[in-house]
Design a protein around this motif. Structure first.
Motif, PDB file in Angstrom:
ATOM      1  N   GLU A 138       0.835  -1.190   0.000  1.00 27.62           N
ATOM      2  CA  GLU A 138       0.000   0.000   0.000  1.00 27.62           C
ATOM      3  C   GLU A 138       0.887   1.264   0.000  1.00 27.62           C
ATOM      4  O   GLU A 138       0.616   2.268  -0.690  1.00 27.62           O
ATOM      5  CB  GLU A 138      -0.920  -0.016   1.236  1.00 27.62           C
ATOM      6  N   TRP A 139       1.904   1.182   0.825  1.00 30.31           N
ATOM      7  CA  TRP A 139       2.835   2.355   0.897  1.00 30.31           C
ATOM      8  C   TRP A 139       3.509   2.583  -0.449  1.00 30.31           C
ATOM      9  O   TRP A 139       3.698   3.690  -0.888  1.00 30.31           O
ATOM     10  CB  TRP A 139       3.838   2.066   2.005  1.00 30.31           C
ATOM     11  N   TRP A 140       3.909   1.492  -1.102  1.00 31.70           N
ATOM     12  CA  TRP A 140       4.567   1.576  -2.428  1.00 31.70           C
ATOM     13  C   TRP A 140       3.632   2.141  -3.472  1.00 31.70           C
ATOM     14  O   TRP A 140       4.028   2.965  -4.270  1.00 31.70           O
ATOM     15  CB  TRP A 140       5.050   0.176  -2.813  1.00 31.70           C
ATOM     16  N   GLU A 141       2.401   1.650  -3.448  1.00 32.13           N
ATOM     17  CA  GLU A 141       1.454   2.137  -4.423  1.00 32.13           C
ATOM     18  C   GLU A 141       1.195   3.638  -4.230  1.00 32.13           C
ATOM     19  O   GLU A 141       0.960   4.369  -5.185  1.00 32.13           O
ATOM     20  CB  GLU A 141       0.118   1.360  -4.290  1.00 32.13           C
ATOM     21  N   ARG A 142       1.211   4.059  -3.006  1.00 31.13           N
ATOM     22  CA  ARG A 142       0.909   5.455  -2.724  1.00 31.13           C
ATOM     23  C   ARG A 142       2.101   6.362  -3.040  1.00 31.13           C
ATOM     24  O   ARG A 142       1.884   7.475  -3.575  1.00 31.13           O
ATOM     25  CB  ARG A 142       0.506   5.598  -1.251  1.00 31.13           C
ATOM     26  N   TYR A 143       3.328   5.956  -2.764  1.00 30.14           N
ATOM     27  CA  TYR A 143       4.508   6.862  -2.862  1.00 30.14           C
ATOM     28  C   TYR A 143       5.519   6.447  -3.943  1.00 30.14           C
ATOM     29  O   TYR A 143       6.624   6.974  -4.003  1.00 30.14           O
ATOM     30  CB  TYR A 143       5.236   6.918  -1.508  1.00 30.14           C
ATOM     31  N   ARG A 144       5.143   5.539  -4.786  1.00 32.09           N
ATOM     32  CA  ARG A 144       6.145   5.057  -5.753  1.00 32.09           C
ATOM     33  C   ARG A 144       6.579   6.154  -6.748  1.00 32.09           C
ATOM     34  O   ARG A 144       7.722   6.207  -7.176  1.00 32.09           O
ATOM     35  CB  ARG A 144       5.630   3.850  -6.502  1.00 32.09           C
ATOM     36  N   ARG A 145       5.718   7.008  -7.134  1.00 31.04           N
ATOM     37  CA  ARG A 145       6.097   8.069  -8.072  1.00 31.04           C
ATOM     38  C   ARG A 145       7.123   9.019  -7.448  1.00 31.04           C
ATOM     39  O   ARG A 145       8.091   9.414  -8.078  1.00 31.04           O
ATOM     40  CB  ARG A 145       4.858   8.869  -8.501  1.00 31.04           C
TER      41      ARG A 145
END
Length: 240
Positions: free
Chosen positions: A4-11
């Motif tokens: 979830e954290w990756w999906e939110r802050y990957r950009r």
């Protein structure tokens, strides 16, 4: 949770990673270039040093070579030129041109001037001038008088060669040059204008056969002596 954290802050994470990568790559590149510059040799390459030494040798040889000196004029030549400059010019000639010329008078001439030039400077000869009695090629002399006789008159003896040297010689010429027909020799008769050796001998022969001349007009009896010839010489003839 990580996903979830990756999906939110990957950009954001990818963008930050990209910026860090570019910054690190640029820093590493600059460090490598600075390191290579420090390792460059302090002396120029061999070919550059060779060219530099050749140029220095050429400059040294040019400086050591003595400059060409301008050949100076020898002192003797300078002295001769000064002497030539100091040589005085010949004085002018002053001649009294008179007689049968258009503008008689005293004229100034350069040395070496001839009688013909004097007549021309005086305006030329008059129509009745007898130039046969004048030697046009005679050089002028300073203080002389040039007398151009008229036709039918006799020029002084000295004038027959071009110039009368002085007024005194003019005044005494008539008496000293008179020819006595009864005593004159062949040589004396030949001094008369137009009388050559043949005519002079004819005069002497006439005198020996016919006797003494009674008057100067008796010369007309001799062949070759006409009115024109007699008019040219009659002023110098005497019968005694």
């Amino acid at each position: 949770m990580v996903l979830e954290w990756w999906e939110r802050y990957r950009r954001i994470i990818l963008l930050t990673a990209a910026v860090l990568f570019v910054g690190c790559s640029y820093w590493i590149y600059q460090r490598d270039q600075s390191h290579k510059t420090d390792e460059l040799p302090l002396h120029p390459p061999a070919y550059a040093a060779s060219n530099l030494e050749t140029k220095e040798l050429a400059d040294d040889s040019a400086a050591a070579q003595p400059s060409k000196t301008v050949k100076a004029t020898p002192e003797k030549d300078k002295g001769k030129e000064k002497e030539k400059d100091k040589e005085p010019l010949p004085p002018p000639l002053y001649v009294d041109v008179k007689g049968q010329v258009k503008n008689p008078g005293l004229y100034q001439f350069e040395p070496g001037t001839r009688v013909a030039n004097a007549i021309e400077k005086a305006g030329g000869a008059l129509p009745d001038a007898d130039l046969v009695q004048i030697n046009l090629a005679t050089p002028l002399t300073d203080g002389a008088a040039l007398v151009i006789p008229a036709k039918g008159t006799t020029a002084p003896v000295s004038a027959s060669i071009g110039l009368v040297q002085s007024a005194a010689s003019v005044s005494t010429t008539g008496a000293s040059s008179a020819i006595n027909l009864n005593t004159a020799t062949v040589a004396e008769l030949m001094s008369l204008p137009g009388i050559g050796e043949a005519r002079a001998k004819a005069i002497v022969e006439y005198r020996s056969k016919q006797g003494r001349f009674r008057s100067a007009d008796d010369l007309k009896q001799i062949q070759g002596i006409g009115e024109k010839m007699f008019a040219r010489i009659k002023d110098r003839l005497v019968v005694q």
